[in-house]
Design a protein around this motif. Structure first.
Motif, PDB file in Angstrom:
ATOM      1  N   ALA A  18       3.402   2.047 -12.544  1.00  0.00           N
ATOM      2  CA  ALA A  18       2.182   1.605 -13.220  1.00  0.00           C
ATOM      3  C   ALA A  18       1.562   2.775 -13.967  1.00  0.00           C
ATOM      4  O   ALA A  18       1.366   3.852 -13.397  1.00  0.00           O
ATOM      5  CB  ALA A  18       1.188   1.035 -12.217  1.00  0.00           C
ATOM      6  N   HIS A  26       0.825  -3.230 -15.767  1.00  0.00           N
ATOM      7  CA  HIS A  26      -0.141  -3.778 -14.816  1.00  0.00           C
ATOM      8  C   HIS A  26       0.432  -5.013 -14.137  1.00  0.00           C
ATOM      9  O   HIS A  26       0.185  -5.253 -12.950  1.00  0.00           O
ATOM     10  CB  HIS A  26      -1.445  -4.151 -15.522  1.00  0.00           C
ATOM     11  CG  HIS A  26      -2.088  -3.004 -16.236  1.00  0.00           C
ATOM     12  ND1 HIS A  26      -3.230  -3.145 -17.003  1.00  0.00           N
ATOM     13  CD2 HIS A  26      -1.759  -1.693 -16.318  1.00  0.00           C
ATOM     14  CE1 HIS A  26      -3.561  -1.982 -17.523  1.00  0.00           C
ATOM     15  NE2 HIS A  26      -2.682  -1.086 -17.119  1.00  0.00           N
ATOM     16  N   PRO A  30       5.110  -2.924  -8.898  1.00  0.00           N
ATOM     17  CA  PRO A  30       4.993  -3.462  -7.536  1.00  0.00           C
ATOM     18  C   PRO A  30       3.635  -3.127  -6.934  1.00  0.00           C
ATOM     19  O   PRO A  30       3.113  -2.022  -7.108  1.00  0.00           O
ATOM     20  CB  PRO A  30       6.133  -2.775  -6.786  1.00  0.00           C
ATOM     21  CG  PRO A  30       6.432  -1.537  -7.571  1.00  0.00           C
ATOM     22  CD  PRO A  30       6.151  -1.882  -9.001  1.00  0.00           C
ATOM     23  N   SER A  31       3.060  -4.090  -6.239  1.00  0.00           N
ATOM     24  CA  SER A  31       1.751  -3.888  -5.606  1.00  0.00           C
ATOM     25  C   SER A  31       1.883  -3.438  -4.159  1.00  0.00           C
ATOM     26  O   SER A  31       0.893  -3.072  -3.537  1.00  0.00           O
ATOM     27  CB  SER A  31       0.934  -5.187  -5.670  1.00  0.00           C
ATOM     28  OG  SER A  31       1.615  -6.249  -5.027  1.00  0.00           O
ATOM     29  N   GLN A  32       3.098  -3.484  -3.616  1.00  0.00           N
ATOM     30  CA  GLN A  32       3.337  -3.049  -2.243  1.00  0.00           C
ATOM     31  C   GLN A  32       4.493  -2.058  -2.223  1.00  0.00           C
ATOM     32  O   GLN A  32       5.193  -1.887  -3.219  1.00  0.00           O
ATOM     33  CB  GLN A  32       3.656  -4.256  -1.348  1.00  0.00           C
ATOM     34  CG  GLN A  32       2.543  -5.302  -1.306  1.00  0.00           C
ATOM     35  CD  GLN A  32       2.880  -6.443  -0.371  1.00  0.00           C
ATOM     36  OE1 GLN A  32       3.451  -6.225   0.696  1.00  0.00           O
ATOM     37  NE2 GLN A  32       2.534  -7.655  -0.774  1.00  0.00           N
TER      38      GLN A  32
END
Length: 232
Positions: A18, A26, A30-32
């Motif tokens: 990101a 955005h 990956p958010s995790q």
């Protein structure tokens, strides 16, 4: 090479998943935390990429009845490991916009003209010394809507395959002296200035052919502390 001798890239020399100024990251970053998946026999053994099955297309300017529009250039370099040893037999796929800054792809809605004599894609294989070479047209800049008055610098995409499909690295090559580099969020997704500079090709008068094409050299290092930045 053993794991004990592997030298990871220095912090800041590879782009993060990101990067705030690069808007599309955005949604796709990956958010995790990533989950490591063990490689199976399938990933480790195939498919194999060889010129017998994937014929090289090293001259992008010879695909039509007439020459494509734009400035013909020669791009050449080497693919090496972190210790400077050549990586032979690597399939290198290349794709790019045409001289007007448009890709030969239905998803490109830029109103620049298409060139029927230029497909903007090809592939080459590195030789025993890790060297590659192809002839193409210098790509044009194009708008990309990331921010107001956003234009991508002229660039060429590279995809490098190892001995199996899972071993794939992607990067971009830029041109020296391009004023758009200072404004490009993708280029600046690599925080370290010295690492960013490894994405910029070098003009090479020795590679240039008189009356035919200018030459640019772009050497690629696959990993280690001097690794070429690769797209995450």
């Amino acid at each position: 090479m053993t794991d004990e001798t592997f030298r990871p890239p220095l912090p800041g020399t590879q782009p993060d998943y990101a990067h705030a100024p690069y808007r599309s990251t955005h949604a796709r970053a990956p958010s995790q935390a990533l989950v490591a998946l063990p490689a199976t026999v399938t990933e480790a053994t195939g498919p194999r990429f060889a010129p017998t099955h994937f014929p090289p297309m090293a001259d992008f300017t010879a695909t039509g009845r007439t020459p494509p529009m734009g400035e013909r250039i020669i791009v050449a370099g080497t693919v090496t490991d972190e210790d400077g040893r050549p990586v032979a037999g690597t399939m290198v796929e290349i794709w790019q916009a045409n001289a007007a800054g448009r890709y030969n792809h239905p998803g490109d809605t830029h109103d620049a003209p298409l060139d029927p004599a230029f497909r903007g894609e090809g592939r080459v294989f590195t030789d025993a010394e890790g060297a590659y070479r192809f002839v193409t047209i210098r790509p044009g800049a194009y708008p990309w809507g990331n921010h107001p008055n956003a234009w991508r610098p002229s660039h060429i995409h590279f995809s490098l395959f190892g001995s199996a499909f899972a071993q794939r690295l992607i990067t971009q090559m830029y041109f020296p002296g391009d004023p758009l580099l200072d404004l490009d969020p993708i280029y600046h997704a690599v925080p370290d200035a010295a690492a960013r500079a490894r994405l910029v090709s070098r003009f090479d008068i020795g590679l240039t052919q008189e009356g035919y094409a200018l030459g640019y050299r772009f050497d690629i290092v696959l990993r280690g502390r001097l690794a070429t930045p690769m797209e995450a």
